[in-house]
Design a protein around this motif. Structure first.
Motif, PDB file in Angstrom:
ATOM      1  N   MET A 166       9.011 -12.484  -2.630  1.00 24.20           N
ATOM      2  CA  MET A 166       9.696 -13.606  -3.236  1.00 24.20           C
ATOM      3  C   MET A 166       9.815 -14.753  -2.237  1.00 24.20           C
ATOM      4  O   MET A 166       9.644 -15.903  -2.601  1.00 24.20           O
ATOM      5  CB  MET A 166      11.070 -13.140  -3.715  1.00 24.20           C
ATOM      6  N   ARG A 167      10.092 -14.410  -1.002  1.00 26.98           N
ATOM      7  CA  ARG A 167      10.265 -15.443   0.030  1.00 26.98           C
ATOM      8  C   ARG A 167       8.976 -16.233   0.210  1.00 26.98           C
ATOM      9  O   ARG A 167       9.003 -17.456   0.335  1.00 26.98           O
ATOM     10  CB  ARG A 167      10.683 -14.794   1.343  1.00 26.98           C
ATOM     11  N   LYS A 168       7.839 -15.535   0.215  1.00 27.48           N
ATOM     12  CA  LYS A 168       6.555 -16.218   0.389  1.00 27.48           C
ATOM     13  C   LYS A 168       6.277 -17.161  -0.772  1.00 27.48           C
ATOM     14  O   LYS A 168       5.722 -18.242  -0.580  1.00 27.48           O
ATOM     15  CB  LYS A 168       5.428 -15.198   0.506  1.00 27.48           C
ATOM     16  N   ARG A 169       6.659 -16.762  -1.973  1.00 27.52           N
ATOM     17  CA  ARG A 169       6.452 -17.620  -3.140  1.00 27.52           C
ATOM     18  C   ARG A 169       7.292 -18.895  -3.017  1.00 27.52           C
ATOM     19  O   ARG A 169       6.807 -19.998  -3.268  1.00 27.52           O
ATOM     20  CB  ARG A 169       6.825 -16.871  -4.412  1.00 27.52           C
ATOM     21  N   VAL A 170       8.538 -18.749  -2.601  1.00 25.13           N
ATOM     22  CA  VAL A 170       9.418 -19.914  -2.438  1.00 25.13           C
ATOM     23  C   VAL A 170       8.893 -20.822  -1.335  1.00 25.13           C
ATOM     24  O   VAL A 170       8.880 -22.052  -1.471  1.00 25.13           O
ATOM     25  CB  VAL A 170      10.870 -19.463  -2.152  1.00 25.13           C
ATOM     26  N   GLN A 171       8.441 -20.226  -0.230  1.00 23.83           N
ATOM     27  CA  GLN A 171       7.894 -21.032   0.859  1.00 23.83           C
ATOM     28  C   GLN A 171       6.668 -21.813   0.406  1.00 23.83           C
ATOM     29  O   GLN A 171       6.493 -22.976   0.773  1.00 23.83           O
ATOM     30  CB  GLN A 171       7.531 -20.141   2.045  1.00 23.83           C
ATOM     31  N   ALA A 172       5.816 -21.187  -0.392  1.00 22.71           N
ATOM     32  CA  ALA A 172       4.628 -21.876  -0.893  1.00 22.71           C
ATOM     33  C   ALA A 172       5.028 -23.038  -1.796  1.00 22.71           C
ATOM     34  O   ALA A 172       4.456 -24.130  -1.713  1.00 22.71           O
ATOM     35  CB  ALA A 172       3.732 -20.904  -1.649  1.00 22.71           C
ATOM     36  N   GLN A 173       6.019 -22.827  -2.653  1.00 24.06           N
ATOM     37  CA  GLN A 173       6.462 -23.897  -3.539  1.00 24.06           C
ATOM     38  C   GLN A 173       7.053 -25.057  -2.747  1.00 24.06           C
ATOM     39  O   GLN A 173       6.803 -26.224  -3.054  1.00 24.06           O
ATOM     40  CB  GLN A 173       7.468 -23.354  -4.551  1.00 24.06           C
ATOM     41  N   LEU A 174       7.818 -24.749  -1.713  1.00 25.52           N
ATOM     42  CA  LEU A 174       8.370 -25.811  -0.867  1.00 25.52           C
ATOM     43  C   LEU A 174       7.259 -26.571  -0.159  1.00 25.52           C
ATOM     44  O   LEU A 174       7.324 -27.793   0.001  1.00 25.52           O
ATOM     45  CB  LEU A 174       9.343 -25.223   0.161  1.00 25.52           C
ATOM     46  N   GLN A 175       6.231 -25.855   0.262  1.00 24.95           N
ATOM     47  CA  GLN A 175       5.105 -26.490   0.939  1.00 24.95           C
ATOM     48  C   GLN A 175       4.419 -27.492   0.007  1.00 24.95           C
ATOM     49  O   GLN A 175       4.054 -28.575   0.436  1.00 24.95           O
ATOM     50  CB  GLN A 175       4.119 -25.417   1.373  1.00 24.95           C
ATOM     51  N   PHE A 176       4.272 -27.148  -1.271  1.00 21.04           N
ATOM     52  CA  PHE A 176       3.615 -28.042  -2.215  1.00 21.04           C
ATOM     53  C   PHE A 176       4.538 -29.157  -2.700  1.00 21.04           C
ATOM     54  O   PHE A 176       4.096 -30.054  -3.404  1.00 21.04           O
ATOM     55  CB  PHE A 176       3.030 -27.258  -3.385  1.00 21.04           C
ATOM     56  N   MET A 177       5.811 -29.106  -2.327  1.00 21.95           N
ATOM     57  CA  MET A 177       6.733 -30.227  -2.577  1.00 21.95           C
ATOM     58  C   MET A 177       6.925 -31.045  -1.311  1.00 21.95           C
ATOM     59  O   MET A 177       7.687 -31.999  -1.309  1.00 21.95           O
ATOM     60  CB  MET A 177       8.093 -29.707  -3.055  1.00 21.95           C
ATOM     61  N   HIS A 178       6.268 -30.655  -0.219  1.00 23.96           N
ATOM     62  CA  HIS A 178       6.341 -31.333   1.085  1.00 23.96           C
ATOM     63  C   HIS A 178       7.757 -31.312   1.649  1.00 23.96           C
ATOM     64  O   HIS A 178       8.224 -32.274   2.244  1.00 23.96           O
ATOM     65  CB  HIS A 178       5.825 -32.773   0.984  1.00 23.96           C
ATOM     66  N   ILE A 179       8.449 -30.197   1.452  1.00 19.45           N
ATOM     67  CA  ILE A 179       9.797 -30.006   1.992  1.00 19.45           C
ATOM     68  C   ILE A 179       9.701 -28.997   3.128  1.00 19.45           C
ATOM     69  O   ILE A 179       9.098 -27.937   2.980  1.00 19.45           O
ATOM     70  CB  ILE A 179      10.761 -29.505   0.899  1.00 19.45           C
ATOM     71  N   GLU A 180      10.310 -29.336   4.251  1.00 19.72           N
ATOM     72  CA  GLU A 180      10.228 -28.476   5.430  1.00 19.72           C
ATOM     73  C   GLU A 180      11.341 -27.430   5.423  1.00 19.72           C
ATOM     74  O   GLU A 180      12.414 -27.639   4.864  1.00 19.72           O
ATOM     75  CB  GLU A 180      10.319 -29.323   6.693  1.00 19.72           C
ATOM     76  N   GLU A 181      11.041 -26.321   6.080  1.00 21.04           N
ATOM     77  CA  GLU A 181      11.979 -25.202   6.145  1.00 21.04           C
ATOM     78  C   GLU A 181      12.495 -25.051   7.563  1.00 21.04           C
ATOM     79  O   GLU A 181      11.780 -25.264   8.530  1.00 21.04           O
ATOM     80  CB  GLU A 181      11.250 -23.928   5.722  1.00 21.04           C
ATOM     81  N   GLN A 182      13.753 -24.664   7.684  1.00 21.12           N
ATOM     82  CA  GLN A 182      14.376 -24.437   8.984  1.00 21.12           C
ATOM     83  C   GLN A 182      14.203 -22.962   9.353  1.00 21.12           C
ATOM     84  O   GLN A 182      14.443 -22.078   8.533  1.00 21.12           O
ATOM     85  CB  GLN A 182      15.861 -24.787   8.908  1.00 21.12           C
ATOM     86  N   GLU A 183      13.769 -22.684  10.562  1.00 26.66           N
ATOM     87  CA  GLU A 183      13.607 -21.304  11.022  1.00 26.66           C
ATOM     88  C   GLU A 183      14.980 -20.661  11.194  1.00 26.66           C
ATOM     89  O   GLU A 183      15.928 -21.303  11.640  1.00 26.66           O
ATOM     90  CB  GLU A 183      12.852 -21.270  12.353  1.00 26.66           C
ATOM     91  N   ASN A 184      15.087 -19.371  10.867  1.00 23.29           N
ATOM     92  CA  ASN A 184      16.339 -18.639  11.044  1.00 23.29           C
ATOM     93  C   ASN A 184      16.036 -17.172  11.299  1.00 23.29           C
ATOM     94  O   ASN A 184      14.909 -16.709  11.135  1.00 23.29           O
ATOM     95  CB  ASN A 184      17.250 -18.815   9.832  1.00 23.29           C
ATOM     96  N   GLU A 185      17.058 -16.410  11.717  1.00 25.62           N
ATOM     97  CA  GLU A 185      16.861 -15.000  12.048  1.00 25.62           C
ATOM     98  C   GLU A 185      16.703 -14.128  10.810  1.00 25.62           C
ATOM     99  O   GLU A 185      16.019 -13.119  10.852  1.00 25.62           O
ATOM    100  CB  GLU A 185      18.045 -14.429  12.825  1.00 25.62           C
ATOM    101  N   ASN A 186      17.379 -14.493   9.747  1.00 25.35           N
ATOM    102  CA  ASN A 186      17.340 -13.707   8.523  1.00 25.35           C
ATOM    103  C   ASN A 186      16.026 -13.998   7.799  1.00 25.35           C
ATOM    104  O   ASN A 186      15.849 -15.036   7.187  1.00 25.35           O
ATOM    105  CB  ASN A 186      18.530 -14.063   7.633  1.00 25.35           C
ATOM    106  N   LYS A 187      15.101 -13.045   7.854  1.00 30.46           N
ATOM    107  CA  LYS A 187      13.766 -13.265   7.293  1.00 30.46           C
ATOM    108  C   LYS A 187      13.763 -13.316   5.764  1.00 30.46           C
ATOM    109  O   LYS A 187      12.809 -13.804   5.172  1.00 30.46           O
ATOM    110  CB  LYS A 187      12.810 -12.165   7.767  1.00 30.46           C
TER     111      LYS A 187
END
Length: 118
Positions: free
Chosen positions: A1-22
């Motif tokens: 699920m996380r990979k799907r959300v990350q891909a969707q954010l990538q195609f909206m050109h929104i950056e993600e903040q790195e964190n410990e909780n994967k």
């Protein structure tokens, strides 16, 4: 699920903040604000590119490489057909071997405790 959300954010050109909780996705607020301001308060999603990405990277409906074997309609092989007890190791009684023994869980039909009898 996380990979799907990350891909969707990538195609909206929104950056993600790195964190410990994967398992958790943190969006950079500044990135979200910049995208909203650039598009009159709307977020643009590149759906066509995302569909192509999904088609390349999704394995949910992929055909397996293993040869598929069609089983007979009667189902799996029966115990008598596949399970052979070596001579001298059978611990069942004569009644159990003959199939006339009524013991075990449920106590057979009727009377006493258990079973489906009336």
């Amino acid at each position: 699920m996380r990979k799907r959300v990350q891909a969707q954010l990538q195609f909206m050109h929104i950056e993600e903040q790195e964190n410990e909780n994967k398992g958790r996705v943190h969006i950079l607020p500044q990135s979200l604000i910049e995208q909203a301001e650039a598009n009159d308060g709307r977020l643009q999603f590149d759906a066509e590119s995302y569909q192509c990405f999904k088609a390349e990277h999704t394995t949910a409906h992929a055909r397996p490489n293993v040869e598929q074997i069609r089983r007979p309609r009667e189902g799996a092989a029966r115990k008598e057909e596949t399970f052979i007890v070596p001579p001298g190791t059978d611990t069942r009684s004569d009644a159990e071997r003959a199939g006339t023994w009524r013991g075990g869980r449920g106590g057979g039909r009727g009377g006493g405790r258990g079973g489906r009898g009336g």
